[in-house]
Design a protein around this motif. Structure first.
Motif, PDB file in Angstrom:
ATOM      1  N   TYR A 159     -44.029   0.104 -26.880  1.00  0.00           N
ATOM      2  CA  TYR A 159     -45.323   0.099 -26.189  1.00  0.00           C
ATOM      3  C   TYR A 159     -45.950   1.495 -26.208  1.00  0.00           C
ATOM      4  CZ  TYR A 159     -48.797  -0.322 -22.495  1.00  0.00           C
ATOM      5  OH  TYR A 159     -49.985  -0.292 -21.783  1.00  0.00           O
ATOM      6  N   GLY A 160     -45.125   2.515 -25.930  1.00  0.00           N
ATOM      7  CA  GLY A 160     -45.639   3.878 -25.966  1.00  0.00           C
ATOM      8  C   GLY A 160     -46.133   4.258 -27.346  1.00  0.00           C
ATOM      9  N   TRP A 161     -45.429   3.830 -28.393  1.00  0.00           N
ATOM     10  CA  TRP A 161     -45.864   4.122 -29.762  1.00  0.00           C
ATOM     11  C   TRP A 161     -47.192   3.432 -30.067  1.00  0.00           C
ATOM     12  CZ3 TRP A 161     -45.982   0.424 -33.862  1.00  0.00           C
ATOM     13  CH2 TRP A 161     -46.351   0.962 -35.092  1.00  0.00           C
ATOM     14  N   ARG A 162     -47.343   2.178 -29.663  1.00  0.00           N
ATOM     15  CA  ARG A 162     -48.595   1.466 -29.891  1.00  0.00           C
ATOM     16  C   ARG A 162     -49.739   2.081 -29.084  1.00  0.00           C
ATOM     17  NH1 ARG A 162     -48.219  -4.834 -29.270  1.00  0.00           N
ATOM     18  NH2 ARG A 162     -50.409  -4.485 -29.789  1.00  0.00           N
ATOM     19  N   LEU A 163     -49.424   2.513 -27.863  1.00  0.00           N
ATOM     20  CA  LEU A 163     -50.446   3.186 -27.062  1.00  0.00           C
ATOM     21  C   LEU A 163     -50.963   4.421 -27.787  1.00  0.00           C
ATOM     22  CD1 LEU A 163     -51.904   3.499 -24.247  1.00  0.00           C
ATOM     23  CD2 LEU A 163     -49.980   4.959 -23.607  1.00  0.00           C
ATOM     24  N   GLN A 164     -50.059   5.194 -28.349  1.00  0.00           N
ATOM     25  CA  GLN A 164     -50.471   6.399 -29.062  1.00  0.00           C
ATOM     26  C   GLN A 164     -51.211   6.055 -30.352  1.00  0.00           C
ATOM     27  OE1 GLN A 164     -47.816   9.710 -31.025  1.00  0.00           O
ATOM     28  NE2 GLN A 164     -47.908  10.054 -28.811  1.00  0.00           N
ATOM     29  N   ARG A 165     -50.749   5.042 -31.050  1.00  0.00           N
ATOM     30  CA  ARG A 165     -51.387   4.668 -32.311  1.00  0.00           C
ATOM     31  C   ARG A 165     -52.788   4.104 -32.102  1.00  0.00           C
ATOM     32  NH1 ARG A 165     -49.353  -0.656 -35.150  1.00  0.00           N
ATOM     33  NH2 ARG A 165     -50.546  -1.397 -33.359  1.00  0.00           N
ATOM     34  N   ASP A 166     -52.936   3.227 -31.115  1.00  0.00           N
ATOM     35  CA  ASP A 166     -54.203   2.524 -30.942  1.00  0.00           C
ATOM     36  C   ASP A 166     -55.209   3.307 -30.099  1.00  0.00           C
ATOM     37  OD1 ASP A 166     -53.007   0.518 -32.366  1.00  0.00           O
ATOM     38  OD2 ASP A 166     -52.501  -0.697 -30.611  1.00  0.00           O
ATOM     39  N   GLU A 167     -54.715   4.052 -29.122  1.00  0.00           N
ATOM     40  CA  GLU A 167     -55.637   4.711 -28.196  1.00  0.00           C
ATOM     41  C   GLU A 167     -55.479   6.221 -28.157  1.00  0.00           C
ATOM     42  OE1 GLU A 167     -55.786   2.903 -24.306  1.00  0.00           O
ATOM     43  OE2 GLU A 167     -54.883   1.059 -25.054  1.00  0.00           O
ATOM     44  N   GLY A 168     -54.656   6.739 -29.043  1.00  0.00           N
ATOM     45  CA  GLY A 168     -54.366   8.166 -28.997  1.00  0.00           C
ATOM     46  C   GLY A 168     -55.612   9.036 -29.113  1.00  0.00           C
ATOM     47  N   GLU A 169     -56.461   8.749 -30.102  1.00  0.00           N
ATOM     48  CA  GLU A 169     -57.651   9.573 -30.296  1.00  0.00           C
ATOM     49  C   GLU A 169     -58.584   9.477 -29.102  1.00  0.00           C
ATOM     50  OE1 GLU A 169     -59.617   8.801 -33.930  1.00  0.00           O
ATOM     51  OE2 GLU A 169     -57.886   9.260 -35.203  1.00  0.00           O
ATOM     52  N   ALA A 170     -58.779   8.262 -28.603  1.00  0.00           N
ATOM     53  CA  ALA A 170     -59.674   8.090 -27.458  1.00  0.00           C
ATOM     54  C   ALA A 170     -59.114   8.789 -26.223  1.00  0.00           C
ATOM     55  CB  ALA A 170     -59.878   6.599 -27.173  1.00  0.00           C
ATOM     56  N   LEU A 171     -57.815   8.682 -26.005  1.00  0.00           N
ATOM     57  CA  LEU A 171     -57.212   9.330 -24.842  1.00  0.00           C
ATOM     58  C   LEU A 171     -57.268  10.853 -24.978  1.00  0.00           C
ATOM     59  CD1 LEU A 171     -54.159   6.982 -24.325  1.00  0.00           C
ATOM     60  CD2 LEU A 171     -56.088   7.263 -22.761  1.00  0.00           C
ATOM     61  N   ALA A 172     -57.078  11.358 -26.197  1.00  0.00           N
ATOM     62  CA  ALA A 172     -57.195  12.804 -26.400  1.00  0.00           C
ATOM     63  C   ALA A 172     -58.609  13.280 -26.107  1.00  0.00           C
ATOM     64  CB  ALA A 172     -56.795  13.154 -27.832  1.00  0.00           C
ATOM     65  N   ALA A 173     -59.586  12.472 -26.511  1.00  0.00           N
ATOM     66  CA  ALA A 173     -60.978  12.837 -26.232  1.00  0.00           C
ATOM     67  C   ALA A 173     -61.256  12.844 -24.733  1.00  0.00           C
ATOM     68  CB  ALA A 173     -61.918  11.858 -26.941  1.00  0.00           C
ATOM     69  N   VAL A 174     -60.694  11.861 -24.027  1.00  0.00           N
ATOM     70  CA  VAL A 174     -60.861  11.837 -22.568  1.00  0.00           C
ATOM     71  C   VAL A 174     -60.209  13.059 -21.940  1.00  0.00           C
ATOM     72  CG1 VAL A 174     -60.257  10.583 -20.472  1.00  0.00           C
ATOM     73  CG2 VAL A 174     -61.064   9.335 -22.468  1.00  0.00           C
ATOM     74  N   GLY A 175     -59.031  13.420 -22.446  1.00  0.00           N
ATOM     75  CA  GLY A 175     -58.362  14.606 -21.925  1.00  0.00           C
ATOM     76  C   GLY A 175     -59.168  15.867 -22.145  1.00  0.00           C
ATOM     77  N   ASP A 176     -59.774  15.993 -23.326  1.00  0.00           N
ATOM     78  CA  ASP A 176     -60.622  17.157 -23.597  1.00  0.00           C
ATOM     79  C   ASP A 176     -61.845  17.158 -22.700  1.00  0.00           C
ATOM     80  OD1 ASP A 176     -58.906  18.060 -25.543  1.00  0.00           O
ATOM     81  OD2 ASP A 176     -59.988  17.121 -27.196  1.00  0.00           O
ATOM     82  N   GLU A 177     -62.419  15.978 -22.533  1.00  0.00           N
ATOM     83  CA  GLU A 177     -63.654  15.890 -21.750  1.00  0.00           C
ATOM     84  C   GLU A 177     -63.433  16.259 -20.286  1.00  0.00           C
ATOM     85  OE1 GLU A 177     -67.063  12.547 -20.607  1.00  0.00           O
ATOM     86  OE2 GLU A 177     -65.424  12.054 -21.971  1.00  0.00           O
ATOM     87  N   GLN A 178     -62.311  15.822 -19.713  1.00  0.00           N
ATOM     88  CA  GLN A 178     -62.111  16.051 -18.287  1.00  0.00           C
ATOM     89  C   GLN A 178     -61.838  17.521 -17.965  1.00  0.00           C
ATOM     90  OE1 GLN A 178     -58.767  13.724 -17.011  1.00  0.00           O
ATOM     91  NE2 GLN A 178     -57.263  14.991 -18.058  1.00  0.00           N
ATOM     92  N   MET A 179     -61.393  18.289 -18.936  1.00  0.00           N
ATOM     93  CA  MET A 179     -61.125  19.702 -18.684  1.00  0.00           C
ATOM     94  C   MET A 179     -62.225  20.606 -19.221  1.00  0.00           C
ATOM     95  SD  MET A 179     -58.088  20.380 -21.472  1.00  0.00           S
ATOM     96  CE  MET A 179     -58.215  22.156 -21.453  1.00  0.00           C
TER      97      MET A 179
END
Length: 1011
Positions: A439-459
């Motif tokens: 599940y963690g691997w799929r989370l990173q594969r499918d949503e990794g870029e979007a989550l990284a963008a959210v992380g950049d945006e919030q900081m």
């Protein structure tokens, strides 16, 4: 309690089991052999097997210890990577103590387990009682003792104490009922005392440990089922014991709100960001790595796994889970090799406890289970838990080692049953952890870029760097609207990021010196600012000073161009150019996505071409901590200046028309409140060469700073100077509309152009008398146009009828916007029998009569008048345009696409109408234009206007030249008496003369690429 002899034989008084012959021989040989002598018959082989068992035991111990130490090492690495070096050092020291405890307990013997168990249990209960009275409280719970800088959590010791105590009771030979009763009595005190703290997560683990020990301790189902039923019934009642934050966590998980970036799902959202954006090998080269870690709450405890994956990647997370699986399996297998039920239950119970802790922690990090406050064993920060877990592992490994070395004295299998379902539980837990890993691997594969963008945006917080607005010029690139700084009257704003400069007083002093401000004032402003302030203005300076500040390169200092506009021509083109200002709600609806307080075009060409002129704002980004305080400069994107807009207007011709209009109004006896408008247009392309409006206003009054007095005066002034009269003022066109009526006759041919019609001084129809402007004789179409014979056109309108007359007017653009690139254009008004009826009136025959001379149900703008004049003159209906080309600094201009002209359906029949226009100049009402350098065709008009006095009119003149191939159409309207120097003919005459005498200079323009 039955006793067993040292050789494994039954004690006195105990019935002997049924041994096989081989077992009896082996036992007799071992009993009769001298101490330390090899077994009879095969001494070498027996010694070899013993050595192999010892080696396997040592290998087992090393593998389990390696897995445990790997988890500890990962935990220390996580603390170091997130910048908690002090915690890492402290945890490392505690880990050494834990390893020592593991080594000591590894040497432990099974026969001492009872002593250790009851000592640990008694100490745990004692400490749990004590912590409720003298313990430390935090977040509404009392769970710790403090000894200097060290803290101790008794509930962690309770796990080991309860495990050992339950193993002692459940591993005894007492009847099942006694074992079950004693187990329940032992479990109640630590569970209840932990619940009272309250520590719900540890309470839950103690309950799981108790239930697991009953199952693997082979307590009969008749005792287990009532316990299970009681747990199921009481589970809902436990919700009342939850703290508000615990209820929120549970609710967040159940409703799936953990994806929300705010509220109770914040921690899980941050965990997903860390897990999804860590990649395979982490982001250790990221300069903002430590700052990113600050956004993950509980990154050293409950969410330590997410933190580690965010720092070292998915590979590190997989290593942690693998080490946990290895450790659980080794502990589970230890329960199969113990020589006593007591030791076997210790190993099995610890395997289940650790496995459950790992599963709950991993599931919570992934959002698959509620965030229950269960740390990852050995990985998460916590001294008490670390030492207790390592010591417990040592105990189990000691039991395993003891069983391997003393197998000869182990009781027979029927006296030492293996714990129930331990291996099956280990398999289930392992499979669950593997599925979590996928599940963690799929989370990173499918949503990794979007989550990284959210992380950049919030900081990241960004300060807008406004783009300089493009200039507006005439066709010769003469400035009409420019930025104030370009003409030496503008200023730039110097701003600072207070949090970045507050710790650098020397840089503050440099900034104060550069801007010419006193140092103490600048220091005081920066110190008084809120820490979260992104941009604090400290000075407004000329462009030269701003350049010096920029060149100094002081970190945290921003130089921003102030969006101030200047209009060098003043009121000459005020209503046409419009003005700029802060966006209104209407502007935000027109241009979605505007930044707050964005400066946009608010009227005129500034509004029409705002998307071209505004450019693209830049931004200076800042990295902020979770509290919003800037900590470092981020990426900078320089603004892209807006494109310049080149108009088709010739500034010289514009000044000429403006001067003539002003003179025409001044010459009349009552100029106040009167308006004048004039437009010059190329009839072939629709390019507007001049567009003059009087009275006008100076759009420099809009600033900034706004000149409120000047704006109020303009708003209150008679004649509506804020309106652009060429496109926004409408009036009856008078006799200039006779061109449309004559064109309708050519389109529908009710009279031949050369047909002579009796006219006279008046015309009676329907009981009404319609007057001519003077008595006239019989005339044809051309003559009637030239002398503007009203009676002729009364009769012609009746002959045509309202429908045909109105259809022709529409074909020539009457009663609709021209489509010029200016906002707020009036459509005018062309009444029809239907529209008059709809508003409660009636269309009479006289309505058609009066329409024949441009009165009645008819209102047009000067630009509409010029447009039908161009259509009659050329046979094409064009769309007037002011914007001609756009270009950026240093780049070639690109022509704006021009709308295609629409051929007039009856263009081939318009020759007599053009002849009438020419005759109007050579021998009619426009002879004033006869002496111009090129042949001119024209039509005059005087219309009554209900808004004027009885002796005042809307005076019109519209003309085209050269008449054989028109290149310019000029139309003017001046309100006044209708005679003398104030007539519109003087405006057109002077304007045409200027154009014809300077034609090459007027129409010349810079090069432009095709659109």
């Amino acid at each position: 309690m039955p006793m067993v002899g040292t050789a494994g034989l039954p004690a006195d008084g105990e019935r002997s089991p049924r041994w096989t012959r081989r077992q009896r021989r082996r036992l007799r040989g071992a009993a009769s052999a001298p101490l330390g002598a090899p077994a009879e018959g095969r001494p070498g082989r027996r010694r070899t097997r013993e050595q192999r068992r010892n080696r396997r035991s040592a290998a087992f111990d090393l593998l389990a210890v390696a897995a445990a130490l790997a988890l500890v090492g990962f935990g220390l690495a996580n603390l170091y990577l997130i910048g908690e070096t002090e915690l890492a050092a402290r945890q490392g020291a505690i880990a050494l103590a834990g390893v020592l405890a593991l080594a000591v307990s590894w040497r432990f013997r099974v026969r001492y387990l009872d002593v250790l168990g009851w000592a640990a249990y008694g100490a745990a209960v004692l400490f749990l009682v004590g912590v409720l009275t003298v313990g430390l409280s935090a977040n509404g719970a009392t769970r710790w003792f403090a000894i200097g800088s060290l803290t101790f959590q008794p509930s962690e010791l309770a796990k080991l104490g309860l495990l050992l105590a339950l193993a002692a009771v459940l591993g005894s030979a007492r009847p099942p009922g006694w074992r079950f009763t004693l187990a329940v009595l032992l479990a109640i005190p630590p569970i209840a005392l932990t619940l009272l703290q309250p520590d719900l997560s540890t309470t839950m683990l103690l309950v799981v440990l108790f239930g697991s020990m009953l199952v693997i301790g082979r307590v009969p189902a008749r005792f287990l089922l009532p316990v299970i039923a009681a747990v199921v019934v009481s589970a809902p009642l436990m919700i009342s014991l939850l703290r508000p934050y615990q209820v929120e966590r549970l609710g967040t998980f159940l409703v799936g709100a953990h994806e929300s970036p705010t509220g109770s799902g914040w921690a899980l959202r941050q965990a997903h960001i860390a897990l999804g954006s860590g990649g395979l090998f982490g982001r250790t080269d990221d300069p903002q790595r430590v700052l990113r870690a600050q956004y993950l709450p509980e990154r050293d405890t409950d969410l330590a796994l997410s933190s580690l994956v965010g720092q070292w990647g998915l590979v590190a997370g997989a290593g942690v889970v693998l080490a946990a699986i290895i450790l659980v399996w080794r502990l589970a297998l230890a329960s199969r090799t113990s020589r006593t039920p007591h030791g076997a239950l210790v190993g099995g119970g610890l395997a289940v406890l650790l496995g459950v802790e790992v599963v709950v922690s991993v599931g919570a990090n992934l959002g698959l289970l509620p965030l229950a406050g269960v740390p990852f064993p050995l990985l998460s920060y916590g001294g008490t838990a670390l030492v207790v877990h390592l010591a417990a592992i040592g105990v189990v490994l000691g039991v395993r080692r003891d069983g391997a070395r003393r197998r000869l004295w182990a009781p027979p299998r029927w006296r030492n049953p293996r714990p129930r379902l331990v291996r099956l539980t280990a398999v289930a837990l392992s499979l669950l952890l593997v599925s979590f890993g996928f599940y963690g691997w799929r989370l990173q594969r499918d949503e990794g870029e979007a989550l990284a963008a959210v992380g950049d945006e919030q900081m990241t917080r960004c300060v807008r760097l406004p783009a300089e607005r493009g200039a507006i010029t005439d066709r010769h690139d003469q400035p009409l609207a420019v930025n104030a700084a370009d003409v030496g009257s503008g200023v730039d704003r110097v701003s600072v990021v207070p949090a970045l400069l507050a710790t650098r007083p020397a840089d503050v002093d440099r900034l104060a010196d550069l801007t010419g401000r006193p140092r103490p004032e600048v220091h005081a402003e920066i110190e008084a600012a809120e820490p979260t302030t992104l941009s604090l203005p400290v000075a407004e300076v000329p462009r030269t000073v701003a350049d010096a500040v920029t060149a100094a390169g002081i970190p945290g200092v921003l130089v921003v161009a102030e969006p101030r506009r200047a209009y060098p021509q003043g009121a000459l083109l005020g209503p046409v150019l419009g003005f700029v200002g802060v966006a209104t709600p209407e502007d935000e609806e027109r241009w979605p996505g505007l930044p707050q307080a964005e400066v946009v075009g608010r009227a005129g060409l500034e509004q029409q071409y705002d998307a071209v002129l505004r450019g693209v704002n830049g931004q200076q980004c800042l990295y902020v901590d979770p509290s919003g305080v800037p900590v470092a400069l981020g990426a900078r994107r320089d603004p892209v200046p807006g494109a310049d807009l080149r108009l088709s207007i010739d500034l010289g011709l514009q000044r000429q028309l403006d001067t003539s209009l002003a003179a025409a109004l001044r010459a009349q006896p009552r100029p106040q409140g009167k308006i004048g408008a004039a437009v010059a247009m190329d009839p072939r392309s629709g390019q507007v060469l001049a567009i003059a409006s009087t009275p006008s206003f100076d759009n420099n009054a809009y600033g900034p700073p706004i000149d409120a007095g000047a704006l109020q005066a303009a708003a209150d002034a008679p004649g509506s100077p804020m309106l652009e009269h060429v496109t926004q003022a409408v009036a009856p066109p008078g006799s200039t509309f006779k061109l449309v009526v004559a064109a309708a006759n050519q389109a529908h041919r009710v009279w031949a152009p050369d047909q002579v019609v009796p006219t006279g001084a008046e015309f009676s129809y329907g009981g009404h008398v319609f007057h001519n402007w003077k008595p006239m004789g019989p005339m044809n179409l051309v003559q009637s146009l030239a002398i503007s014979n009203d009676v002729y056109f009364y009769k012609l309108a009746l002959a045509l009828g309202a429908e045909r007359l109105i259809d022709t007017a529409r074909a020539l653009g009457v009663g609709e916007p021209t489509g010029i690139d200016l906002p707020g254009e009036s459509a005018g008004y062309l009444g029809t029998p239907e529209s008059v009826k709809a508003k409660g009136g009636a269309w009479y025959g006289g309505s058609t009569v009066i329409l024949g001379i441009g009165q009645g149900e008819l209102q047009v703008s000067p630009l509409q008048n010029a447009r039908w004049t161009a259509a009659v003159s050329t046979g094409n209906l064009v769309t007037p345009r002011l914007g001609m080309a756009i270009g950026t600094e240093g780049a070639t201009y690109t022509a704006l696409p021009a709308p295609t002209a629409t051929p007039v359906p009856f263009a081939a029949e318009l020759g007599p109408v053009r002849d009438g226009m020419r005759t109007t100049v050579t021998g009619g009402t426009a002879v004033r234009l006869a002496g111009l350098p090129a042949p001119v065709g024209a039509k005059t008009g005087t219309a009554q206007d209900g808004g004027l006095r009885d002796d005042e009119y809307d005076n019109w003149m519209t003309a085209a030249s050269p008449m054989d191939a028109p290149e310019i159409v000029m139309t003017a309207m001046v309100q006044g008496p209708g005679t003398g120097a104030n007539s519109a003919s003087a405006v057109v005459a002077d304007g045409l003369r200027h154009y014809l005498e300077h034609q090459q200079d007027v129409v010349a323009t810079g090069p432009a690429q095709a659109p």
